[in-house]
Design a protein around this motif. Structure first.
Motif, PDB file in Angstrom:
ATOM      1  N   GLN A  82     -12.607  -8.556   7.541  1.00 54.75           N
ATOM      2  CA  GLN A  82     -12.407  -9.378   6.360  1.00 54.75           C
ATOM      3  C   GLN A  82     -12.254  -8.542   5.091  1.00 54.75           C
ATOM      4  O   GLN A  82     -11.598  -8.957   4.136  1.00 54.75           O
ATOM      5  N   LEU A  83     -12.871  -7.354   5.074  1.00 55.11           N
ATOM      6  CA  LEU A  83     -12.768  -6.501   3.881  1.00 55.11           C
ATOM      7  C   LEU A  83     -11.321  -6.081   3.655  1.00 55.11           C
ATOM      8  O   LEU A  83     -10.845  -6.051   2.518  1.00 55.11           O
ATOM      9  N   ASP A 111     -17.622  -1.110  -0.211  1.00 51.21           N
ATOM     10  CA  ASP A 111     -16.751  -2.259  -0.455  1.00 51.21           C
ATOM     11  C   ASP A 111     -15.309  -1.850  -0.732  1.00 51.21           C
ATOM     12  O   ASP A 111     -14.517  -2.686  -1.188  1.00 51.21           O
ATOM     13  N   ASN A 112     -14.939  -0.607  -0.443  1.00 50.45           N
ATOM     14  CA  ASN A 112     -13.583  -0.128  -0.727  1.00 50.45           C
ATOM     15  C   ASN A 112     -12.715  -0.283   0.516  1.00 50.45           C
ATOM     16  O   ASN A 112     -12.934   0.389   1.533  1.00 50.45           O
ATOM     17  N   PRO A 113     -11.715  -1.165   0.502  1.00 51.64           N
ATOM     18  CA  PRO A 113     -10.879  -1.363   1.704  1.00 51.64           C
ATOM     19  C   PRO A 113     -10.085  -0.112   2.081  1.00 51.64           C
ATOM     20  O   PRO A 113      -9.771   0.073   3.262  1.00 51.64           O
ATOM     21  N   ALA A 114      -9.743   0.725   1.105  1.00 51.77           N
ATOM     22  CA  ALA A 114      -8.942   1.917   1.408  1.00 51.77           C
ATOM     23  C   ALA A 114      -9.680   2.886   2.317  1.00 51.77           C
ATOM     24  O   ALA A 114      -9.053   3.645   3.072  1.00 51.77           O
ATOM     25  N   ASP A 115     -11.010   2.881   2.281  1.00 52.45           N
ATOM     26  CA  ASP A 115     -11.781   3.800   3.116  1.00 52.45           C
ATOM     27  C   ASP A 115     -11.674   3.471   4.591  1.00 52.45           C
ATOM     28  O   ASP A 115     -11.963   4.315   5.444  1.00 52.45           O
ATOM     29  N   LEU A 116     -11.287   2.234   4.934  1.00 48.66           N
ATOM     30  CA  LEU A 116     -11.161   1.860   6.341  1.00 48.66           C
ATOM     31  C   LEU A 116     -10.105   2.694   7.050  1.00 48.66           C
ATOM     32  O   LEU A 116     -10.265   3.082   8.213  1.00 48.66           O
ATOM     33  N   LEU A 117      -9.014   2.999   6.332  1.00 47.61           N
ATOM     34  CA  LEU A 117      -7.938   3.768   6.946  1.00 47.61           C
ATOM     35  C   LEU A 117      -8.123   5.265   6.772  1.00 47.61           C
ATOM     36  O   LEU A 117      -7.765   6.052   7.656  1.00 47.61           O
ATOM     37  N   ALA A 144      -8.645  -0.439  16.374  1.00 51.83           N
ATOM     38  CA  ALA A 144      -7.704  -1.556  16.181  1.00 51.83           C
ATOM     39  C   ALA A 144      -8.387  -2.903  16.305  1.00 51.83           C
ATOM     40  O   ALA A 144      -8.080  -3.848  15.562  1.00 51.83           O
ATOM     41  N   ASP A 145      -9.334  -3.042  17.243  1.00 47.92           N
ATOM     42  CA  ASP A 145     -10.012  -4.334  17.424  1.00 47.92           C
ATOM     43  C   ASP A 145     -10.787  -4.716  16.176  1.00 47.92           C
ATOM     44  O   ASP A 145     -10.737  -5.867  15.720  1.00 47.92           O
ATOM     45  N   ILE A 146     -11.510  -3.781  15.634  1.00 42.35           N
ATOM     46  CA  ILE A 146     -12.302  -4.074  14.435  1.00 42.35           C
ATOM     47  C   ILE A 146     -11.386  -4.296  13.243  1.00 42.35           C
ATOM     48  O   ILE A 146     -11.650  -5.146  12.381  1.00 42.35           O
ATOM     49  N   ALA A 186       0.845  -1.194   0.000  1.00 37.42           N
ATOM     50  CA  ALA A 186       0.000   0.000   0.000  1.00 37.42           C
ATOM     51  C   ALA A 186       0.875   1.237   0.000  1.00 37.42           C
ATOM     52  O   ALA A 186       2.057   1.197   0.378  1.00 37.42           O
ATOM     53  N   LYS A 187       0.315   2.337  -0.415  1.00 34.75           N
ATOM     54  CA  LYS A 187       1.027   3.611  -0.443  1.00 34.75           C
ATOM     55  C   LYS A 187       0.021   4.729  -0.230  1.00 34.75           C
ATOM     56  O   LYS A 187      -1.094   4.685  -0.764  1.00 34.75           O
TER      57      LYS A 187
END
Length: 551
Positions: free
Chosen positions: A106-107, A87-93, A99-101, A2-3
Motif C-alpha cells: 500500500q505504501l 514512510d518513503n516509497p522510493a526506498d522500496l525499490l 515481487a509478491d510483497i 518515476a525517474k
C-alpha cells in the motif's frame, strides 16, 4: 511517474547521492509542472542533510553548491518537507523488495497513510541537523575555520568541554583529557585504535590543548595584536647574471638538469607503462639534450648521464632543483638527486653538483623554460596518440634538434641579413634542420674526396673559424640582448637579518605555517625550523611582528 539514475562511477558520499536524487526529482517536477500546468508542488526527502543544504546560508562545497542552486532555481518557492525513511516509497525499490510483497504494498500504491491529512504531516526542525552537517560543509573551508580559531573567544577552548573544577589534581585532569582524546580518535579511526594504559606521549598531547586554552584566555589581547596579514620580505633587484651564464666555455660545461612529468607509452604487450624525459641544458649556449628514461631511479639517471656525456660533453658543474617543488614523484626525485652513489659517480668524473634554494623554482628558470617548450612541442606532435617507447624516443630526438635550432638572437625580416644565431651554430657550426652545403663540381657532378693532410688541416681551420665567428656573435648579439630583461628599481634595503623570527610560506593555511628565525643583498636565507635547517628565498619569508611594534 518515476525517474531513476545509476550512481556515478566516481565515489560519492551518501548525502551527495541523496542530493542528486533530489535534483532528479526537481527536474521531473519542473517538467510535469510545465506539461500539466500544476501550480503547487510539495517535495519530500528523507535526507535531513539534503534539507539542511537547501535551507542553509553557510558556504557549501562546490559540488553541493552547484546542485543546490539548480534545485532552488527549478523549485522556486515550493516547499521541501521531511519524510521519515520508513514512510518513503522510493526506498522500496532502492533497497529491494520481492515481487509478491510489491504487488500488495500500500505504501507504493497510495503513499504514506498521513499523506492526505496535512495535520499529520511530519515536521522537521532545522536545528536538529546542524551538528550532522558541520563536518560535511566545512570540509572545504578549513582555512576559514583556522582563521576563526585565532580570535581566541571565551566561548572556544577545551575549558568549555571539560570542567576543570571537577578534578582535584592536575594529573587527574590530564588523564581524563587523554581518555577523551583517545575516545575521539577511536571513533574516527576504524583501524589503528588506541587501547591499553596511557603513555607519557598521550599525557603530553593532552596537556597541549589546556596550555593553548590558557594562552587564549590570559593573553587574548597580545595574541590578537599579532600581525598575521603582513607582506613577505621584498626581494632586491635581480642580480647580475652569474659568471657561469656569460663566460665563454665549451658547450655543456655548466649543465642544468630536470625531469618532465610522467608520460604514458604502449609496451610490447599493448598495456600502459610510464616513462620520463630527462632534460640536460647548457647554461651558456642554451642547447638541450633530451633522454627518455623508464623511471626516476639512480641507475636510470646515471645511464642517461653517460649517454649525454658521451654524445655532448662531460660537464664541470651540474645544477638541479632540490626536488621538493615537485608534486608528483617528489620523494623519488629527492632520493635520486641526493643519492650517495650518484654523488660519488659524478665526483669520480670531476663533476660538481649544486642545488637551487628550496621552494624557488625561478632560480632554475634557464631549464624550466626549456621544459615548458619540450612539453608544448611534444603535445602538439603527439596530441592524444598512444605510441610505443621506440616511437617516443624518435620524436624526442627530433624535438631536441628543433629546440637546438631555435633562434636566441633577433630574427630579422630582411632576407639579406644574417640568419639568427642558434645553439646548433655553437655546437656544430650550422643548423641541424637545414641541408648541408655540397661543393658540386660541374665536370663530374660529384665532389672529389680528398684525404691529403694539408686539405684536412685547412678544412679544420675553416671549421674552427666558423665556430669562432658564431661565438663572436654570441658575445656581441646574445649577451647584449640579455640586458633588455634586467630591470632595476634602486630599492635594495636590507630587510631581513640574522636572528629574525619569520613565518615560512607554505601551501596550506597561514596559521599552519612554520616559525623560523645573508653578497650584501639577501635573496635567500638559511632558516631553522622544528624540522631542522633548510633554505628559502626571502619572498617566501614573512616577518612576525606585533602591531604595537610599528607605532
Amino acid at each position: 511517474m518515476a525517474k531513476n539514475r545509476v550512481a556515478p562511477l566516481k565515489t560519492l558520499t551518501l548525502p551527495q547521492l541523496e542530493l542528486i536524487a533530489a535534483l532528479i526529482g526537481a527536474r521531473l517536477a519542473s517538467h510535469l509542472q510545465k506539461s500539466l500546468q500544476t501550480p503547487n508542488v510539495t517535495f519530500w526527502s528523507d535526507s535531513q542533510i539534503v534539507l539542511h543544504w537547501l535551507t542553509t546560508s553557510k558556504p557549501l562545497k562546490r559540488f553541493v553548491r552547484n546542485r543546490v542552486d539548480e534545485i532552488n532555481q527549478l523549485t522556486g518557492k515550493s516547499l521541501w518537507r521531511y519524510c521519515p525513511t520508513n514512510d518513503n516509497p522510493a526506498d522500496l525499490l532502492t533497497r529491494g523488495i520481492s515481487a509478491d510483497i510489491f504487488l500488495d504494498n500500500q505504501l507504493w500504491n497510495t503513499g504514506p497513510s498521513w499523506l492526505t491529512n496535512r495535520v499529520q504531516w511530519p515536521t522537521w526542525e532545522y536545528e536538529h541537523v546542524t551538528p550532522q552537517t558541520t563536518t560535511e560543509e566545512n570540509a572545504g573551508n578549513s582555512e576559514e575555520i583556522n582563521m576563526s580559531s585565532l580570535q581566541c573567544s571565551d566561548t572556544l577552548g577545551i575549558h568549555n568541554v571539560i570542567d576543570i573544577t571537577h578534578y582535584s589534581s592536575y594529573t587527574k585532569l590530564l588523564r581524563v583529557t587523554a581518555n577523551v582524546m583517545r575516545f575521539i580518535h577511536n571513533c574516527r579511526q576504524n583501524t589503528n585504535r588506541q587501547t591499553g594504559s596511557l603513555s607519557a606521549s598521550a599525557l603530553h598531547d593532552a596537556e597541549i590543548p589546556w596550555l593553548r586554552s590558557c594562552h587564549a584566555t590570559s593573553f587574548k589581547e597580545e595574541i590578537e595584536n599579532l600581525k598575521v596579514i603582513g607582506k613577505p620580505y621584498r626581494a632586491p633587484d635581480p642580480p647580475l647574471l652569474p659568471k657561469i651564464r656569460v663566460e665563454e666555455a665549451p658547450p655543456f660545461s655548466v649543465t642544468g638538469v630536470d625531469f618532465t612529468g610522467v608520460l604514458y607509452v604502449r609496451n610490447e604487450t599493448g598495456s600502459e607503462s610510464k616513462c620520463y624525459i630527462c632534460l640536460f641544458t647548457c647554461a651558456i649556449t642554451r642547447a638541450v639534450h633530451l633522454e627518455v628514461v623508464p623511471d626516476l631511479s639512480t641507475d636510470s639517471f646515471l645511464q642517461a648521464f653517460r649517454r649525454f656525456s658521451s654524445r655532448k660533453s662531460l660537464p664541470k658543474l651540474m645544477i638541479s632543483d632540490n626536488a621538493t617543488t615537485y608534486l608528483s614523484a617528489a620523494s623519488q626525485l629527492k632520493e635520486l638527486f641526493q643519492s650517495t652513489s650518484l654523488q660519488e659517480a659524478l665526483s669520480m668524473k670531476g663533476t660538481e653538483w649544486k642545488f637551487i634554494p628550496k621552494r624557488a623554482p625561478w632560480y632554475g628558470g634557464f631549464w624550466e623554460r626549456l621544459i615548458g617548450l619540450t612539453k608544448t612541442t611534444l603535445k602538439k606532435i603527439l596530441g592524444r596518440a598512444f605510441v610505443t617507447m621506440e616511437t617516443l624516443r624518435t620524436i624526442v630526438t627530433e624535438i631536441e634538434a628543433i629546440l637546438n635550432d631555435r633562434p636566441i638572437t633577433y630574427t630579422s625580416s630582411n632576407i639579406e641579413d644574417m640568419e639568427p644565431l642558434t645553439p646548433a651554430h655553437l655546437l656544430y657550426g650550422r643548423r641541424m634542420t637545414s641541408l648541408p652545403y655540397y661543393d658540386i663540381e660541374t665536370e663530374t657532378g660529384m665532389a672529389s674526396i680528398q684525404s691529403d693532410q694539408s686539405i684536412l688541416t685547412r678544412r679544420a681551420k675553416i671549421q674552427a673559424n666558423i665556430i669562432n665567428h658564431f661565438w663572436k656573435r654570441w658575445r656581441t648579439e646574445y649577451l647584449t640582448s640579455l640586458r633588455e630583461y634586467h630591470k632595476t628599481t634602486g630599492s635594495n634595503e636590507r630587510s631581513i637579518r640574522a636572528g629574525d623570527v619569520v613565518q615560512v610560506h607554505d601551501e596550506g593555511p597561514r596559521l599552519r605555517w612554520k616559525l623560523a628565525g645573508n653578497d650584501g643583498l639577501v635573496r635567500a636565507a638559511k632558516i631553522k625550523t622544528v624540522n631542522g635547517l633548510t633554505t628559502r628565498p626571502v619572498v617566501k619569508l614573512y616577518p612576525l611582528e606585533t602591531v604595537t611594534s610599528e607605532k
